[in-house]
Design a protein around this motif. Structure first.
Motif, PDB file in Angstrom:
ATOM      1  N   PRO A   1      90.005 -32.693  40.026  1.00 21.55           N
ATOM      2  CA  PRO A   1      88.724 -32.049  39.150  1.00 21.55           C
ATOM      3  C   PRO A   1      89.418 -31.664  37.841  1.00 21.55           C
ATOM      4  CG  PRO A   1      89.436 -30.632  40.899  1.00 21.55           C
ATOM      5  CD  PRO A   1      90.218 -32.039  41.283  1.00 21.55           C
ATOM      6  N   THR A   2      88.465 -31.600  36.880  1.00 22.18           N
ATOM      7  CA  THR A   2      89.048 -30.704  35.517  1.00 22.18           C
ATOM      8  C   THR A   2      88.673 -29.387  35.684  1.00 22.18           C
ATOM      9  OG1 THR A   2      86.889 -31.393  34.528  1.00 22.18           O
ATOM     10  CG2 THR A   2      89.073 -33.086  34.249  1.00 22.18           C
ATOM     11  N   ALA A   3      87.656 -29.146  36.642  1.00 25.11           N
ATOM     12  CA  ALA A   3      87.208 -27.732  36.794  1.00 25.11           C
ATOM     13  C   ALA A   3      86.835 -27.310  38.345  1.00 25.11           C
ATOM     14  CB  ALA A   3      85.713 -27.529  35.881  1.00 25.11           C
ATOM     15  N   ILE A   4      87.003 -26.130  38.883  1.00 30.81           N
ATOM     16  CA  ILE A   4      86.745 -25.690  40.067  1.00 30.81           C
ATOM     17  C   ILE A   4      85.793 -24.325  40.107  1.00 30.81           C
ATOM     18  CG2 ILE A   4      87.805 -25.055  42.325  1.00 30.81           C
ATOM     19  CD1 ILE A   4      90.216 -26.690  41.771  1.00 30.81           C
ATOM     20  N   PHE A   5      84.656 -24.893  40.811  1.00 36.16           N
ATOM     21  CA  PHE A   5      83.875 -23.542  41.243  1.00 36.16           C
ATOM     22  C   PHE A   5      84.287 -23.089  42.456  1.00 36.16           C
ATOM     23  CE2 PHE A   5      78.994 -22.286  42.062  1.00 36.16           C
ATOM     24  CZ  PHE A   5      79.576 -21.129  42.046  1.00 36.16           C
ATOM     25  N   ALA A   6      84.530 -21.717  42.627  1.00 35.17           N
ATOM     26  CA  ALA A   6      84.928 -21.287  43.998  1.00 35.17           C
ATOM     27  C   ALA A   6      83.899 -20.252  44.399  1.00 35.17           C
ATOM     28  CB  ALA A   6      86.305 -20.511  44.149  1.00 35.17           C
TER      29      ALA A   6
ATOM     30  N   LEU B   1      80.243 -27.435  29.416  1.00 38.37           N
ATOM     31  CA  LEU B   1      81.598 -27.717  28.735  1.00 38.37           C
ATOM     32  C   LEU B   1      81.847 -29.016  28.679  1.00 38.37           C
ATOM     33  CD1 LEU B   1      83.213 -24.278  29.944  1.00 38.37           C
ATOM     34  CD2 LEU B   1      82.329 -24.497  27.585  1.00 38.37           C
ATOM     35  N   GLY B   2      81.317 -30.007  29.359  1.00 41.40           N
ATOM     36  CA  GLY B   2      81.741 -31.423  29.471  1.00 41.40           C
ATOM     37  C   GLY B   2      82.275 -31.797  30.638  1.00 41.40           C
ATOM     38  N   HIS B   3      82.547 -30.868  31.604  1.00 42.79           N
ATOM     39  CA  HIS B   3      83.217 -31.310  32.818  1.00 42.79           C
ATOM     40  C   HIS B   3      82.321 -32.093  33.756  1.00 42.79           C
ATOM     41  CE1 HIS B   3      86.648 -28.706  32.023  1.00 42.79           C
ATOM     42  NE2 HIS B   3      85.823 -27.788  31.609  1.00 42.79           N
TER      43      HIS B   3
ATOM     44  N   ALA C   1      70.986 -32.892  38.593  1.00 45.94           N
ATOM     45  CA  ALA C   1      70.084 -32.831  37.682  1.00 45.94           C
ATOM     46  C   ALA C   1      70.926 -33.318  36.473  1.00 45.94           C
ATOM     47  CB  ALA C   1      69.848 -31.354  37.521  1.00 45.94           C
ATOM     48  N   ALA C   2      72.169 -33.166  36.143  1.00 45.43           N
ATOM     49  CA  ALA C   2      72.974 -33.682  35.097  1.00 45.43           C
ATOM     50  C   ALA C   2      73.258 -35.173  35.184  1.00 45.43           C
ATOM     51  CB  ALA C   2      74.056 -32.915  35.066  1.00 45.43           C
ATOM     52  N   GLY C   3      72.864 -35.706  36.499  1.00 48.85           N
ATOM     53  CA  GLY C   3      73.256 -37.144  36.644  1.00 48.85           C
ATOM     54  C   GLY C   3      74.792 -37.309  37.001  1.00 48.85           C
TER      55      GLY C   3
ATOM     56  N   ALA D   1      76.369 -21.502  37.510  1.00 47.12           N
ATOM     57  CA  ALA D   1      77.888 -21.450  37.274  1.00 47.12           C
ATOM     58  C   ALA D   1      78.321 -23.055  37.070  1.00 47.12           C
ATOM     59  CB  ALA D   1      78.630 -20.930  38.597  1.00 47.12           C
ATOM     60  N   THR D   2      77.695 -23.981  37.743  1.00 44.13           N
ATOM     61  CA  THR D   2      78.092 -25.359  37.654  1.00 44.13           C
ATOM     62  C   THR D   2      77.401 -25.711  36.390  1.00 44.13           C
ATOM     63  OG1 THR D   2      77.654 -25.586  40.012  1.00 44.13           O
ATOM     64  CG2 THR D   2      77.795 -27.535  38.984  1.00 44.13           C
ATOM     65  N   ASP D   3      76.188 -25.531  35.928  1.00 41.13           N
ATOM     66  CA  ASP D   3      75.428 -25.701  34.604  1.00 41.13           C
ATOM     67  C   ASP D   3      76.419 -25.327  33.557  1.00 41.13           C
ATOM     68  OD1 ASP D   3      73.376 -27.026  35.490  1.00 41.13           O
ATOM     69  OD2 ASP D   3      72.219 -24.915  35.410  1.00 41.13           O
TER      70      ASP D   3
END
Length: 337
Positions: A242-247, A178-180, A208-210, A171-173
């Motif tokens: 945040p520009t995105a939220i993972f719940a 998407l650029g977030h 992992a994405a830095g 989900a985070t990947d």
């Protein structure tokens, strides 16, 4: 398909399914050595024709499986019940659903009820089985299976779960792709292994994405709508939101969407949102929710098959099973900007 006395037989089910009688018997007995497509076909035919084993009324006692929740106020619980019921109904076994509200008094009352009747096995959901309870069930020779154990459990107790770490990572990947980079995370209750695994998956993807893991972007809820709404407001109140939220549940993700809507923010144009579970509600949300599919009904079905096998004294291949999660991309996520 029915016999002259109006009763469907295993042979008739086997003929309709194009399989052997032993294959139908293996499905009825909860055996794992049947392909998923064949099992699904046979179980559907058994339900459609309301098959009941001949000895279900004359075995000397009612056959029952206990399904025990801490709480029963979520569609998540209904999906698990549906999976358990599909298997127990086919096997001619009743399902007793209980909730104990995490109270010792309710647990004692449940144990007292269980002693008063026979049970083929117990399935606990998101629980730790306290030692006194485990000892009493062992004394009664009642096998136990746990779905999503809260913490570490005895090696003697089989567990059924999902690939929560992988789901959190995937989900985070997706949001990172998407650029977030400022991605908020709403964790579930910290005492649950599944919650901690989803959070670890989120952290792993960010690192992992830095992308810097800002601890201000991590908050905690209880998997319900209200917690997601509160967490969404908390995250959106930040000086740099945040520009995105993972719940880490669909219900909390829908609460986040409501918090955004009340602020006049458009999902996904101004805020991308991802959930976890893939409950039926997620497909009908506006916009439809991108989420990690947790195979809840399949988890319930596997738990039921496992506890029935244990009740017959059969061995199982492995005491720890994790079913695969997968990302369902819908319309609540979009590229940054």
């Amino acid at each position: 398909m029915a016999t002259g006395r109006g009763r469907v037989t295993i042979a008739a089910i086997a003929e309709a399914a194009g399989v052997s009688v032993p294959t139908v018997s293996r499905v009825l007995n909860g055996r794992s050595d049947v392909s998923p497509s064949t099992r699904e076909l046979i179980e559907r035919l058994l339900r459609e024709h309301d098959y009941r084993p001949r000895n279900s009324r004359h075995s000397g006692r009612a056959r029952l499986v206990d399904l025990v929740f801490n709480d029963l106020d979520s569609p998540w619980a209904l999906e698990l019940i549906r999976g358990v019921e599909d298997v127990t109904h086919t096997a001619g076994v009743g399902t007793v659903v209980s909730q104990v509200h995490r109270r010792s008094s309710a647990t004692r009352q449940w144990l007292q009820n269980l002693r008063a009747r026979a049970s083929d096995g117990v399935i606990f959901v998101t629980s730790d089985v306290a030692e006194p309870v485990h000892s009493e069930l062992h004394r009664l020779k009642v096998p136990v299976v746990i779905i999503d154990p809260a913490g570490g459990v005895s090696a003697e107790v089989p567990t059924i779960g999902a690939t929560n770490w992988s789901g959190g990572r995937t989900a985070t990947d997706h949001l990172l792709e998407l650029g977030h980079r400022r991605i908020g995370f709403v964790a579930g209750p910290r005492h649950l292994l599944c919650s901690r695994a989803r959070l670890d998956g989120y952290r792993s993807a960010m690192e992992a994405a830095g992308a810097r893991v800002d601890e201000q972007l991590i908050t905690t809820g209880d998997f319900r709508h209200e917690a997601g709404f509160v967490a969404g407001n908390q995250l959106l109140d930040l000086a740099e939101p945040p520009t995105a939220i993972f719940a880490s549940s669909d219900l909390m993700a829908l609460g986040v969407c409501e918090a955004a809507r009340r602020r006049g923010l458009r999902v996904p144009d101004q805020l991308s949102v991802v959930g976890f579970d893939d409950l039926p509600e997620s497909r009908w949300a506006s916009p439809p929710l991108t989420t990690v599919r947790q195979p809840l009904a399949e988890m319930g079905a596997l738990a039921a098959r496992t506890v029935l096998r244990l009740s017959r004294g059969e061995s199982i291949e492995t005491p720890r099973v994790e079913l695969v999660t997968r990302l369902e991309v819908r319309e609540s996520t979009a590229p940054l900007g």
